[in-house]
Design a protein around this motif. Sequence first.
Motif, PDB file in Angstrom:
ATOM      1  N   ILE A  38     -16.614  -1.424   5.972  1.00 13.84           N
ATOM      2  CA  ILE A  38     -15.277  -0.896   5.665  1.00 13.84           C
ATOM      3  C   ILE A  38     -14.317  -1.754   6.487  1.00 13.84           C
ATOM      4  O   ILE A  38     -14.465  -1.868   7.705  1.00 13.84           O
ATOM      5  N   VAL A  39     -13.388  -2.432   5.790  1.00 18.88           N
ATOM      6  CA  VAL A  39     -12.476  -3.368   6.462  1.00 18.88           C
ATOM      7  C   VAL A  39     -11.065  -2.770   6.462  1.00 18.88           C
ATOM      8  O   VAL A  39     -10.636  -2.140   5.492  1.00 18.88           O
ATOM      9  N   ARG A  40     -10.363  -2.934   7.617  1.00 18.09           N
ATOM     10  CA  ARG A  40      -8.957  -2.499   7.663  1.00 18.09           C
ATOM     11  C   ARG A  40      -8.081  -3.681   8.061  1.00 18.09           C
ATOM     12  O   ARG A  40      -8.388  -4.387   9.022  1.00 18.09           O
ATOM     13  N   LEU A  41      -6.996  -3.880   7.304  1.00 19.74           N
ATOM     14  CA  LEU A  41      -5.958  -4.845   7.685  1.00 19.74           C
ATOM     15  C   LEU A  41      -4.705  -4.015   7.939  1.00 19.74           C
ATOM     16  O   LEU A  41      -4.283  -3.237   7.069  1.00 19.74           O
ATOM     17  N   ASP A  49       2.467  -7.657   5.408  1.00 19.43           N
ATOM     18  CA  ASP A  49       2.087  -6.967   4.173  1.00 19.43           C
ATOM     19  C   ASP A  49       0.567  -6.946   4.030  1.00 19.43           C
ATOM     20  O   ASP A  49      -0.065  -7.987   3.806  1.00 19.43           O
ATOM     21  N   ALA A  50      -0.034  -5.764   4.187  1.00 26.21           N
ATOM     22  CA  ALA A  50      -1.508  -5.645   4.196  1.00 26.21           C
ATOM     23  C   ALA A  50      -2.097  -6.035   2.839  1.00 26.21           C
ATOM     24  O   ALA A  50      -3.174  -6.655   2.765  1.00 26.21           O
ATOM     25  N   PHE A  51      -1.355  -5.741   1.741  1.00 27.15           N
ATOM     26  CA  PHE A  51      -1.920  -6.090   0.433  1.00 27.15           C
ATOM     27  C   PHE A  51      -2.027  -7.612   0.298  1.00 27.15           C
ATOM     28  O   PHE A  51      -3.020  -8.142  -0.212  1.00 27.15           O
ATOM     29  N   MET A  52      -0.996  -8.315   0.784  1.00 25.97           N
ATOM     30  CA  MET A  52      -1.034  -9.783   0.660  1.00 25.97           C
ATOM     31  C   MET A  52      -2.227 -10.352   1.441  1.00 25.97           C
ATOM     32  O   MET A  52      -2.839 -11.342   1.049  1.00 25.97           O
ATOM     33  N   GLY A  53      -2.575  -9.689   2.542  1.00 28.22           N
ATOM     34  CA  GLY A  53      -3.758 -10.123   3.293  1.00 28.22           C
ATOM     35  C   GLY A  53      -5.016  -9.951   2.460  1.00 28.22           C
ATOM     36  O   GLY A  53      -5.836 -10.878   2.342  1.00 28.22           O
ATOM     37  N   LEU A  54      -5.153  -8.800   1.789  1.00 29.54           N
ATOM     38  CA  LEU A  54      -6.345  -8.561   0.954  1.00 29.54           C
ATOM     39  C   LEU A  54      -6.365  -9.542  -0.217  1.00 29.54           C
ATOM     40  O   LEU A  54      -7.382 -10.147  -0.528  1.00 29.54           O
ATOM     41  N   LEU A  69      -4.565   1.444  -0.417  1.00 32.15           N
ATOM     42  CA  LEU A  69      -3.339   0.858   0.140  1.00 32.15           C
ATOM     43  C   LEU A  69      -2.522   1.998   0.734  1.00 32.15           C
ATOM     44  O   LEU A  69      -2.337   3.022   0.071  1.00 32.15           O
ATOM     45  N   LYS A  70      -2.006   1.833   1.952  1.00 34.04           N
ATOM     46  CA  LYS A  70      -1.207   2.895   2.550  1.00 34.04           C
ATOM     47  C   LYS A  70       0.173   2.350   2.928  1.00 34.04           C
ATOM     48  O   LYS A  70       0.282   1.200   3.355  1.00 34.04           O
ATOM     49  N   PRO A  71       1.257   3.155   2.749  1.00 35.29           N
ATOM     50  CA  PRO A  71       1.267   4.562   2.324  1.00 35.29           C
ATOM     51  C   PRO A  71       1.110   4.748   0.806  1.00 35.29           C
ATOM     52  O   PRO A  71       1.058   5.869   0.336  1.00 35.29           O
ATOM     53  N   GLY A  72       1.113   3.683   0.013  1.00 31.32           N
ATOM     54  CA  GLY A  72       0.854   3.858  -1.421  1.00 31.32           C
ATOM     55  C   GLY A  72       2.074   4.300  -2.196  1.00 31.32           C
ATOM     56  O   GLY A  72       1.967   5.086  -3.129  1.00 31.32           O
ATOM     57  N   HIS A  73       3.247   3.786  -1.783  1.00 31.59           N
ATOM     58  CA  HIS A  73       4.470   4.117  -2.547  1.00 31.59           C
ATOM     59  C   HIS A  73       5.060   2.813  -3.089  1.00 31.59           C
ATOM     60  O   HIS A  73       5.079   1.789  -2.395  1.00 31.59           O
ATOM     61  N   ALA A  74       5.595   2.879  -4.306  1.00 29.69           N
ATOM     62  CA  ALA A  74       6.040   1.651  -4.992  1.00 29.69           C
ATOM     63  C   ALA A  74       7.147   0.931  -4.218  1.00 29.69           C
ATOM     64  O   ALA A  74       7.242  -0.293  -4.243  1.00 29.69           O
ATOM     65  N   HIS A  75       7.980   1.698  -3.478  1.00 27.21           N
ATOM     66  CA  HIS A  75       9.129   1.051  -2.813  1.00 27.21           C
ATOM     67  C   HIS A  75       8.848   0.766  -1.344  1.00 27.21           C
ATOM     68  O   HIS A  75       9.776   0.609  -0.560  1.00 27.21           O
ATOM     69  N   THR A  76       7.555   0.722  -0.976  1.00 26.69           N
ATOM     70  CA  THR A  76       7.238   0.472   0.437  1.00 26.69           C
ATOM     71  C   THR A  76       6.225  -0.658   0.556  1.00 26.69           C
ATOM     72  O   THR A  76       5.188  -0.648  -0.127  1.00 26.69           O
ATOM     73  N   VAL A  77       6.549  -1.638   1.402  1.00 28.69           N
ATOM     74  CA  VAL A  77       5.581  -2.711   1.698  1.00 28.69           C
ATOM     75  C   VAL A  77       4.375  -2.055   2.363  1.00 28.69           C
ATOM     76  O   VAL A  77       4.538  -1.332   3.358  1.00 28.69           O
ATOM     77  N   PRO A  78       3.140  -2.245   1.800  1.00 25.58           N
ATOM     78  CA  PRO A  78       1.975  -1.536   2.373  1.00 25.58           C
ATOM     79  C   PRO A  78       1.669  -2.002   3.798  1.00 25.58           C
ATOM     80  O   PRO A  78       1.404  -3.170   4.031  1.00 25.58           O
ATOM     81  N   VAL A  84      -4.254  -1.598   4.617  1.00 26.18           N
ATOM     82  CA  VAL A  84      -5.200  -1.542   3.499  1.00 26.18           C
ATOM     83  C   VAL A  84      -6.589  -1.327   4.087  1.00 26.18           C
ATOM     84  O   VAL A  84      -6.923  -1.892   5.132  1.00 26.18           O
ATOM     85  N   GLU A  85      -7.332  -0.410   3.456  1.00 24.12           N
ATOM     86  CA  GLU A  85      -8.729  -0.198   3.846  1.00 24.12           C
ATOM     87  C   GLU A  85      -9.564  -0.479   2.597  1.00 24.12           C
ATOM     88  O   GLU A  85      -9.278   0.039   1.525  1.00 24.12           O
ATOM     89  N   PHE A  86     -10.555  -1.377   2.732  1.00 20.48           N
ATOM     90  CA  PHE A  86     -11.369  -1.696   1.549  1.00 20.48           C
ATOM     91  C   PHE A  86     -12.836  -1.866   1.932  1.00 20.48           C
ATOM     92  O   PHE A  86     -13.163  -2.108   3.096  1.00 20.48           O
TER      93      PHE A  86
END
Length: 412
Positions: A219-222, A239-244, A272-281, A284-286
Amino acid sequence: MSLPAINLERLRKDLLSLFEIGYDPQTKGVTRLGFTQADNDAKEWLINRFEIEGFCARIDHAGNVRGRISDESVQQVVATGSHIDTVISGGMFDGALGVLAGLEVLRVIKENKLNLKTPLEVFAFAEEEGRFGGMMGVQALIGELTPEWILKAHDVNGVMLEDALKNSGIDPLSVLDARVDPDYFKSFIELHIEQGPVLDTLKKPIGVVTSISGVFKWIVRLIGKSNHAGTAPMNMRSDAFMGLANFANEIPRIIDEEGSDKSRLTVGKVDLKPGHAHTVPGEVEFTLVGRDVDADIMHALADSCRKVLSAIARKHKLMFEFEQMSWLDPQPMSNNIINLIQTEAQHLDLPFEVMPSGAGHDAQHMAKVTDAGMIFVPSIGGVSHAPDEWTHWQDIEKGANLLLRSLLTLAS
Ligand code: HGY
Ligand code: MN
Ligand code: MN
Ligand code: MN
């Protein structure tokens, strides 16, 4: 005297009936994650099936279901079986085929009044699919679990193994009492669908497994910084998503440089957290699952993933952490069993392919304590861990008859 054979109708009926437990008509798949209500219901159903046939069955301290023709105490058994827990929205045959073919073999032994030197025992090993790391039941049998692991293990949603065990009526630390004397097993054969494309492509009905791929699960967290999606400039984000996304793009290169054609790296679940469209995540836990049939290559893949993720974390101003949920080494099958299965396949005039297994199996742990082997039957299109997992009934019949012949030879 004609040789005994399995009754495909009985086996088909059992498979269809077990498939209803945890079946979802929306997805047309079945979900029986280890130690959930659906899994526990399936174990009750299986015990009942054994008992209706007049056999003896029980759930052991680790949640494995074990069935035999009689419960006289014995020094040693020839074992067969697999698992009845499933992935989310899985198919009818993964695991269930090996368990229910074992039940059918017991019926054939009984109705033909076969006298075996060594009794046969059928196992449905608990929690094979990795809700809590994978192959927990068979590892308990061979004494590979520790109290620390049992009390620390959790699933991807944070549910603790010990709570899942308690809810299943199992005292967590008594799992360790499931251990059996390694001499108890004379040999073991698991019948399983291939879950890959080889046999279907070659149009061969049987696979004889030489070795089983190793698998590690992380389980990986960025962790970066949540921020406003409108005002945060692109060059000032963590941005955690950009890292993933950056890591996902690196996977083919990691396999090219460190892996083999049998290497696999899979990101199967992403939060992806917090998981809202208007927020840079900001986080990320994957899950990351890596596999290969060679232990050194598995280590090279893991090392490279760690290095690449650290570099990506620096580049995107993220924190990187990971938890290793499990590491199962690749395992060769026993040459005695590989040769036996081939000989019996020739007797039955069944074309076969000698091949490694890309999927992990309970047999890779049984192989540590006894002569173990596997028989594969084709997966149409190589599809598995999905509702459209399918195998032709005539191949099921061939595989189950080969299992029957091989087990009778081992037990006589
Ligand atoms: O995922 C696997 O390798 C197996 O199906 N448990
Ligand atoms: Mn399986
Ligand atoms: Mn599986
Ligand atoms: Mn298996």
